[in-house]
Motif scaffolding. Sequence first.
Motif, PDB file in Angstrom:
ATOM      1  N   ASN A  17      78.566 -45.590 -49.568  1.00 34.15           N
ATOM      2  CA  ASN A  17      79.096 -44.362 -48.973  1.00 34.15           C
ATOM      3  C   ASN A  17      78.460 -43.052 -49.449  1.00 34.15           C
ATOM      4  O   ASN A  17      78.992 -41.983 -49.183  1.00 34.15           O
ATOM      5  CB  ASN A  17      80.617 -44.293 -49.226  1.00 34.15           C
ATOM      6  CG  ASN A  17      81.358 -43.955 -47.950  1.00 34.15           C
ATOM      7  OD1 ASN A  17      80.896 -44.301 -46.856  1.00 34.15           O
ATOM      8  ND2 ASN A  17      82.486 -43.284 -48.061  1.00 34.15           N
ATOM      9  N   ASP A  64      75.999 -30.139 -48.934  1.00 38.10           N
ATOM     10  CA  ASP A  64      76.878 -29.234 -48.161  1.00 38.10           C
ATOM     11  C   ASP A  64      78.280 -29.225 -48.768  1.00 38.10           C
ATOM     12  O   ASP A  64      79.029 -28.268 -48.623  1.00 38.10           O
ATOM     13  CB  ASP A  64      76.923 -29.678 -46.692  1.00 38.10           C
ATOM     14  CG  ASP A  64      77.230 -31.154 -46.528  1.00 38.10           C
ATOM     15  OD1 ASP A  64      78.293 -31.502 -46.027  1.00 38.10           O
ATOM     16  OD2 ASP A  64      76.378 -31.982 -46.946  1.00 38.10           O
ATOM     17  N   GLY A 101      80.625 -49.676 -47.635  1.00 32.83           N
ATOM     18  CA  GLY A 101      80.174 -51.059 -47.402  1.00 32.83           C
ATOM     19  C   GLY A 101      79.707 -51.290 -45.974  1.00 32.83           C
ATOM     20  O   GLY A 101      79.587 -52.437 -45.542  1.00 32.83           O
ATOM     21  N   SER A 102      79.404 -50.223 -45.231  1.00 32.00           N
ATOM     22  CA  SER A 102      79.015 -50.436 -43.830  1.00 32.00           C
ATOM     23  C   SER A 102      77.656 -51.131 -43.712  1.00 32.00           C
ATOM     24  O   SER A 102      77.423 -51.884 -42.785  1.00 32.00           O
ATOM     25  CB  SER A 102      79.052 -49.148 -43.005  1.00 32.00           C
ATOM     26  OG  SER A 102      78.756 -48.037 -43.776  1.00 32.00           O
ATOM     27  N   THR A 103      76.745 -50.887 -44.651  1.00 26.63           N
ATOM     28  CA  THR A 103      75.490 -51.641 -44.631  1.00 26.63           C
ATOM     29  C   THR A 103      75.665 -52.853 -45.546  1.00 26.63           C
ATOM     30  O   THR A 103      75.741 -52.720 -46.762  1.00 26.63           O
ATOM     31  CB  THR A 103      74.308 -50.771 -45.130  1.00 26.63           C
ATOM     32  OG1 THR A 103      74.360 -49.515 -44.453  1.00 26.63           O
ATOM     33  CG2 THR A 103      72.980 -51.449 -44.873  1.00 26.63           C
ATOM     34  N   ALA A 134      72.123 -34.926 -45.592  1.00 28.52           N
ATOM     35  CA  ALA A 134      71.718 -35.690 -44.412  1.00 28.52           C
ATOM     36  C   ALA A 134      72.427 -35.141 -43.181  1.00 28.52           C
ATOM     37  O   ALA A 134      71.911 -35.201 -42.075  1.00 28.52           O
ATOM     38  CB  ALA A 134      72.060 -37.162 -44.607  1.00 28.52           C
ATOM     39  N   THR A 135      73.600 -34.565 -43.384  1.00 31.36           N
ATOM     40  CA  THR A 135      74.391 -34.088 -42.244  1.00 31.36           C
ATOM     41  C   THR A 135      73.827 -32.801 -41.649  1.00 31.36           C
ATOM     42  O   THR A 135      73.648 -32.703 -40.437  1.00 31.36           O
ATOM     43  CB  THR A 135      75.855 -33.844 -42.681  1.00 31.36           C
ATOM     44  OG1 THR A 135      76.269 -34.942 -43.467  1.00 31.36           O
ATOM     45  CG2 THR A 135      76.759 -33.698 -41.490  1.00 31.36           C
ATOM     46  N   GLY A 172      75.602 -42.030 -48.503  1.00 33.16           N
ATOM     47  CA  GLY A 172      74.809 -41.496 -47.406  1.00 33.16           C
ATOM     48  C   GLY A 172      73.400 -42.050 -47.341  1.00 33.16           C
ATOM     49  O   GLY A 172      72.485 -41.383 -46.832  1.00 33.16           O
ATOM     50  N   LYS A 173      73.210 -43.265 -47.831  1.00 29.92           N
ATOM     51  CA  LYS A 173      71.867 -43.874 -47.770  1.00 29.92           C
ATOM     52  C   LYS A 173      71.412 -44.009 -46.319  1.00 29.92           C
ATOM     53  O   LYS A 173      70.311 -43.583 -45.947  1.00 29.92           O
ATOM     54  CB  LYS A 173      71.872 -45.279 -48.424  1.00 29.92           C
ATOM     55  CG  LYS A 173      72.273 -45.294 -49.878  1.00 29.92           C
ATOM     56  CD  LYS A 173      72.314 -46.692 -50.447  1.00 29.92           C
ATOM     57  CE  LYS A 173      73.416 -47.566 -49.838  1.00 29.92           C
ATOM     58  NZ  LYS A 173      74.785 -47.083 -50.117  1.00 29.92           N
ATOM     59  N   SER A 174      72.286 -44.608 -45.507  1.00 29.78           N
ATOM     60  CA  SER A 174      71.927 -44.833 -44.105  1.00 29.78           C
ATOM     61  C   SER A 174      71.752 -43.498 -43.386  1.00 29.78           C
ATOM     62  O   SER A 174      70.827 -43.335 -42.582  1.00 29.78           O
ATOM     63  CB  SER A 174      73.005 -45.675 -43.413  1.00 29.78           C
ATOM     64  OG  SER A 174      73.143 -46.912 -44.088  1.00 29.78           O
ATOM     65  N   SER A 175      72.623 -42.545 -43.702  1.00 28.75           N
ATOM     66  CA  SER A 175      72.507 -41.221 -43.057  1.00 28.75           C
ATOM     67  C   SER A 175      71.157 -40.588 -43.387  1.00 28.75           C
ATOM     68  O   SER A 175      70.514 -39.978 -42.534  1.00 28.75           O
ATOM     69  CB  SER A 175      73.614 -40.294 -43.545  1.00 28.75           C
ATOM     70  OG  SER A 175      74.864 -40.880 -43.349  1.00 28.75           O
TER      71      SER A 175
HETATM   72  N1  LIG Z   1      79.288 -34.020 -45.875  1.00 27.65           N
HETATM   73  C1  LIG Z   1      78.344 -34.942 -45.818  1.00 27.65           C
HETATM   74  N2  LIG Z   1      78.651 -36.185 -45.452  1.00 27.65           N
HETATM   75  C2  LIG Z   1      77.664 -37.109 -45.425  1.00 27.65           C
HETATM   76  C3  LIG Z   1      76.316 -36.783 -45.752  1.00 27.65           C
HETATM   77  N3  LIG Z   1      75.579 -37.896 -45.611  1.00 27.65           N
HETATM   78  C4  LIG Z   1      76.422 -38.887 -45.235  1.00 27.65           C
HETATM   79  N4  LIG Z   1      77.669 -38.403 -45.107  1.00 27.65           N
HETATM   80  C5  LIG Z   1      78.871 -39.159 -44.722  1.00 27.65           C
HETATM   81  O1  LIG Z   1      79.151 -40.130 -45.734  1.00 27.65           O
HETATM   82  C6  LIG Z   1      79.669 -41.319 -45.128  1.00 27.65           C
HETATM   83  C7  LIG Z   1      78.810 -42.507 -45.546  1.00 27.65           C
HETATM   84  O2  LIG Z   1      77.539 -42.401 -44.970  1.00 27.65           O
HETATM   85  P1  LIG Z   1      76.555 -43.657 -44.856  1.00 27.65           P
HETATM   86  O3  LIG Z   1      75.241 -43.124 -44.438  1.00 27.65           O
HETATM   87  O4  LIG Z   1      77.166 -44.726 -44.038  1.00 27.65           O
HETATM   88  O5  LIG Z   1      76.524 -44.087 -46.364  1.00 27.65           O
HETATM   89  P2  LIG Z   1      75.841 -45.369 -47.021  1.00 27.65           P
HETATM   90  O6  LIG Z   1      75.408 -44.970 -48.380  1.00 27.65           O
HETATM   91  O7  LIG Z   1      74.828 -45.936 -46.119  1.00 27.65           O
HETATM   92  O8  LIG Z   1      77.090 -46.317 -47.171  1.00 27.65           O
HETATM   93  P3  LIG Z   1      77.135 -47.929 -47.230  1.00 27.65           P
HETATM   94  O9  LIG Z   1      76.247 -48.503 -46.202  1.00 27.65           O
HETATM   95  O10 LIG Z   1      78.575 -48.191 -46.979  1.00 27.65           O
HETATM   96  O11 LIG Z   1      76.762 -48.320 -48.608  1.00 27.65           O
HETATM   97  C8  LIG Z   1      79.668 -41.084 -43.619  1.00 27.65           C
HETATM   98  O12 LIG Z   1      80.962 -40.679 -43.244  1.00 27.65           O
HETATM   99  C9  LIG Z   1      78.658 -39.967 -43.445  1.00 27.65           C
HETATM  100  O13 LIG Z   1      78.909 -39.178 -42.305  1.00 27.65           O
HETATM  101  C10 LIG Z   1      76.036 -35.419 -46.117  1.00 27.65           C
HETATM  102  O14 LIG Z   1      74.907 -35.019 -46.421  1.00 27.65           O
HETATM  103  N5  LIG Z   1      77.079 -34.566 -46.155  1.00 27.65           N
END
Ligand SMILES: Nc1nc2c(ncn2[C@@H]2O[C@H](COP(=O)(O)OP(=O)(O)OP(=O)(O)O)[C@@H](O)[C@H]2O)c(=O)[nH]1
Length: 396
Positions: free
Chosen positions: A19, A128, A42-44, A150-151, A21-24
């Motif tokens: 969570n 942010d 845990g989405s990925t 990433a957002t 934001g790796k995928s983002s």
């Molecule tokens: N405010 C904010 N939210 C973010 C940012 N990047 C990602 N998010 C949010 O964080 C949450 C997780 O983002 P993912 O990209 O799914 O994170 P991940 O690390 O891939 O998570 P897993 O696959 O579960 O390990 C989502 O709700 C995104 O919208 C950012 O730069 N700022």
Amino acid sequence: MQSTPRANRLAIAFFGRRNVGKSSLVNALTGQEVSLISEVPGSTADPVSKSMELLPLGPITVIDTAGLDDVGTLGAQKIRRAKDILNQADLSVLVCDAADPDKGLEKQWLQTMARQGARILVAENKIDQAPDPAGPDWLPFDVPRVRVSATNGQGLDLFREALVALAAQSPPEPSLIAGLFPKGALFLLVAPQDPQAPKGRLILPQVQVIRDILDHGGLVSVAGFTELDEQIRSLSRRPDLVITDAQVFSRVIDRIPADWPATAFSIIMARAKGDLEVMADGARSIDRLRPGATVLISEACTHHALKNDIAREQIPRLLEKKAGGALRFELTAGNDFPETVARCDLIISCGGCMITRGHFLSRLKKAVAAGVPMTNFGLTLAYMGGYLDRSLEAFQ
Ligand SMILES: Nc1nc2c(ncn2[C@@H]2O[C@H](COP(=O)(O)OP(=O)(O)OP(=O)(O)O)[C@@H](O)[C@H]2O)c(=O)[nH]1
Ligand SMILES: [Mg+2]
């Protein structure tokens, strides 16, 4: 472009907790929907990789991974997968949440990455939500870092530039030891200068370890064995690691507190040049030597052997005593190393301070492929002296 062989593509892997934001970040960097994003941790679940052209880097493969902080048996498997990917990646991005003050797992993972000789970039994401860097710097050692969102796209250009700069660097030789510890770590070195040592200078493993500690902002206290008690008294704090010449290891262990981590120069070399686990198992295989077995002693440099030489006298003597009879010894030096090693029951190498990791590994691979255990002098002494496990604890 899609046909560029995978080996010629730059593999960029993204690691971090769930969570963060790796995928983002992968999607924002590439401008593509590589991975599914969701607010549910845990989405990925499995690594996702995609090949593409990313200017100015050229053909790349991005690899998005599952969170490193996953729990349960599946979590352990995911972490193993992540480590495999770490080995395949050319560039490794560690993503973390800029607003989260807990960086414990990140520090651990950075050490793991450094140990694998990874080229690392840290991306503090979600700035942010955390506009100012909070608190003292958490990075355990010098490593490039960018702050991004990433957002909203903030910092993405700098992130891309940092990746390009990192790609231009050649992969680092993994740190001998100091890169595994935070800056300011204290190392107590026991380096007796015996008659085997060259006149007027230190032997190379000692020089290399001291240099590595200095390069990584560590502190060194060096003394010979006879000054050990005084050296210990002079310290104002517990050392992070005691590194001793293997030949006095057991005597050093007897003199230092039981909770001080301790290892030997040659064990550090085994870790840096070869594969510590494989070579520790190689030392344990000494138990299986029987009279008449063939032992290859391999030195990577040529030097004049003095009386009681470790390779020619000390180790053969110990091994024959243990095996309960005469063994057949073969000795190679310098660039010589047998084409085939299958006839050997054991290979014992020097630390390999004069040869590159690649060169040393090519010898180790040959041994592994032939099913012949291989170890080094220091690990042999450690095992025979009964302190192998104690000297490996520092690396667990
Ligand atoms: N405010 C904010 N939210 C973010 C940012 N990047 C990602 N998010 C949010 O964080 C949450 C997780 O983002 P993912 O990209 O799914 O994170 P991940 O690390 O891939 O998570 P897993 O696959 O579960 O390990 C989502 O709700 C995104 O919208 C950012 O730069 N700022
Ligand atoms: Mg993800």
